[in-house]
Design an enzyme around this catalytic site. Structure first.
Site, short mmCIF file in Angstrom:
data_model
loop_
_atom_site.label_atom_id
_atom_site.label_comp_id
_atom_site.label_asym_id
_atom_site.label_seq_id
_atom_site.Cartn_x
_atom_site.Cartn_y
_atom_site.Cartn_z
N SER A 94 0.82 -1.22 0.00
CA SER A 94 0.00 0.00 0.00
C SER A 94 0.84 1.26 0.00
O SER A 94 0.35 2.34 -0.26
CB SER A 94 -0.88 0.01 1.25
N ASP A 147 6.45 -11.95 2.24
CA ASP A 147 7.37 -11.15 1.42
C ASP A 147 8.43 -10.59 2.33
O ASP A 147 8.19 -10.38 3.52
CB ASP A 147 6.65 -9.99 0.73
N HIS A 171 20.54 -18.13 -4.60
CA HIS A 171 20.56 -19.22 -3.61
C HIS A 171 19.57 -18.95 -2.48
O HIS A 171 18.78 -19.84 -2.11
CB HIS A 171 21.98 -19.41 -3.05
ZN LIG Z 1 22.00 -22.92 -3.66
#
Ligand SMILES: [Zn+2]
Length: 372
Positions: A104, A285, A356
């Site tokens: 928002s 998130d 990764h």
């Molecule tokens: Zn990795």
């Protein structure tokens, strides 16, 4: 102007989320957006300014990411939603065909900007870059997110800072968040009334209430009684202890309704995500995987962290985690190589470790999605 609570019943749109399986509080589900269906639980990396820092859309997709989050606050200030709209919206602008969720803007306003004034109408703050005075309100946040072309949007909330806020400020933020939720919903409905169910973005309402159990429960009830497609849990992971975060996640777990996705804002540490998933959270998130990566920190099996800049890795031929299937580990980039790249300031190291770390969180989600 006087704003009153307008509690609305959930609409049919809530059927966008389907619960596939539940086990010991863990939910496996699917969420239908206008640009495709995603499976949950899922982690969304932050594409703060339209891109996940230092990664191409293909690199992001290869980690198994299904949704990318973009920051309304940053994109509003630069380049502005009108520019992005003129370039075809976020999907074309960022070259990302898959689902995009915009926040928002509230959290960044309260955490990054110099807030001049909070009134019932909205928040006035100073643009940290050029000093311009900027005004954001529930209505403006909805307009910006729609102009950006988000597939999932978040209602504008009053974010409680835990430091020096006290219960008075918590209560004020809680009450205002719900008045602003009504205004966000009204504006969202006005702006999307010409859209078919398949074209319409999804709207998440935000639960606030600090660390106060009563306020949190009431806030959750109010949001769940509203015409929103998803429930976002805000105002956590903002300075409270780990135990306080876990206690609140466990406290809220029995009170969720089952037919909407539950999004825990700003949480991306593996241990925190596990506690979240085990207590009914479907979406997360966070900037953590990419921010940590740029500072040379990588997660390895067991939710442990290693610091790749450490001198002990200088001649190490092993990969970050032999059990990991990300591009960086699969292709055999050694700890010695990564350490050297960090040491000489090459941005490649941050990109490889971001791949990764994001993959680590996707694998964590996949582990829970595959539980029988
Ligand atoms: Zn990795």
């Amino acid at each position: 102007m006087v704003y009153t609570y307008l509690v609305k019943q959930p609409t049919d749109s809530t059927s966008v989320f389907k619960l596939i399986n539940t086990k010991d509080g863990i939910r496996q589900g699917s969420l239908k957006t206008r640009v495709g269906t995603v499976v949950t639980p899922t982690f969304m990396p932050d594409g703060t300014r339209g891109a996940v820092k230092s990664l191409s859309p293909q690199q992001v997709a290869d980690t198994g990411v299904q949704i990318v989050l973009a920051n309304t606050y940053h994109l509003h200030l630069s380049p502005g939603e009108k520019v992005i709209k003129s370039l075809g919206g976020l999907h074309a602008f960022a070259n990302r065909p898959g689902p995009i969720l915009t926040d928002s803007g509230g959290f960044q306003v309260f955490s990054l900007a110099h807030v001049n004034k909070i009134t019932e109408d909205g928040v006035t703050f100073r643009d940290p870059v050029n000093g311009d005075t900027v005004f954001l309100s529930p209505e403006i946040s909805m307009q910006i997110q729609l102009d950006l072309g988000a597939d999932m949007m978040v209602a504008f909330d009053d974010v409680t800072a835990l430091d020096a806020s006290g219960r008075g400020r918590t209560l004020e933020a809680y009450e205002r968040t719900h008045r602003w939720l009504d205004r966000s919903i009204a504006e969202f409905q006005r702006l999307t009334k010409h859209m078919s169910a398949d074209e319409r973005p999804l709207l998440f309402g935000v639960v606030q209430g600090g660390l106060d159990n009563d306020l949190r429960k009431k806030s959750l009830e109010l949001v769940q009684a509203s015409a929103v497609d998803g429930i976002a849990i805000g105002g956590l992971s903002v300075g409270e202890s780990r135990q306080e975060l876990y206690d609140m996640l466990r406290f809220l777990a029995p009170f969720y309704d089952s037919d909407r996705p539950h999004f825990l804002l700003g949480v991306g540490d593996p241990k925190d995500m596990r506690i979240g998933i085990e207590n009914g959270i479907d979406m997360f998130d966070c900037v953590l995987p990419t921010r940590n990566a740029r500072h040379g920190s990588a997660w390895i099996t067991g939710d442990k962290k290693i610091q790749l800049t450490n001198a002990k890795f200088a001649k190490d031929t092993k990969v970050i985690d032999p059990k990991c299937d990300c591009y960086t580990c699969r292709e055999g980039f050694s700890l010695g190589f990564l350490r050297h790249q960090f040491k000489v300031g090459e941005p490649l190291a941050g990109s490889l470790v971001s791949v990764h770390n994001i993959r680590y969180l996707q694998r964590l989600c996949e582990e829970y999605r595959n539980l029988k």
